[in-house]
Motif scaffolding. Sequence first.
Motif: not given
Length: 373
Positions: A240-252, A261-265, A284-292
């Motif tokens: 959703d490009k209006s608010n940066g929310i990514l939705y994932i169908a987590d099949a398994g 994805t716009d989380d600034p923290t 090449y980096s690892r991102i931590g603390g994202v809101e999900w």
Amino acid sequence: MANRRVALIILMVLLFYLPLSAVGNESSPAVEQFGHTFEEVVIADYTDALNEPRDLEFHPGKANELWVANRATDSITIVENVGMDNQTSQNRKDAYGNHFLEEVSSIAFGEYHPEFDWQWGSAQESRNTYDGQANPNNFMGPALWPSSLSHFAIENQNTGNGLLGSHIDMLHESPYGVGIAHDYDNVYWYNDGYYGELVRYDFQEDHDTGEHDHSDGVVRRYSDVQLTHSYGTPSHMVMDKSNGILYIADAGANRVVWVNTDDPTTTSTNIMDDASRLEPLAEYSRIGGVEWGILATGLNLPSGIALADGQLFVSENGNGKIVAYDLASDGKSAVQLDKIQTTATSIMGLELGPNGHLYYVDNGQDKAVRIDP
């Protein structure tokens, strides 16, 4: 009193004989794309070279042009004038598709390019075996392609010039890619089935058709977002490009998750020395603390996913159903609105097309289908 009684009797008689529509039973359906009932219209099938279709996308710059990704042949079927009397189709397979489109699971259109037309990204559910010709080496990840039909599967096709077909970029840190979603510029989100993580890929500048310089690539692993790979079932994603929310169908895991994805923290850690890096990169980096969080649970192998007007649609590969959710204003929770049963034997990718109609691919019957409410 007598007059009131007569009036009441007349009203009751009128209510009894009036058609049902006159007393409010023709209210709008909860989900416009489902209607009160619906018909399924086959748009393309095996006669259009559909072969284990996994995903479908409408071209953003060409009205009624549908692109379908075929896993079995590492190819794309392009359907022009969808649903019209003059509908035509063509199948295109790049000569180097056994790497750059090997066992394609998902596609997503991205930014417009003055030479390449609208670019698109692809995900490959492969560990890179060149269609079984070599042992897997995990050198696999998202590829970037031109949609210009004077470039795609036309340039550098076994010409002996040392160039590798018509792809315009690729990065290689994610075997078993099962979902891809465009963000902005040449940034794509990727469902990494091998490592079970969400990954952000930025190709930055494309390397032109058939080249192989990936050193400007920026790869960020959002390892907090743990995803569950169900081999053979794509886990599609939509942004959703209006608010940066990514939705994932987590099949398994039989669920749908959301990621801000716009989380600034968030925090970032350099992982250039990680064994999963298989090529020179700019970062090449690892991102931590994202809101999900978890949007919905209890689904049966959720696979396809589409978004329109505050409603999220998810296909269930395990039972052939499509469920619709009404999203909260912040996009982080949802209420189920309705669910329909399709005739698909193995439903996968979902897409919203012309007139707001839903389209899906049936991997089991080699079909692309439109739902007419």
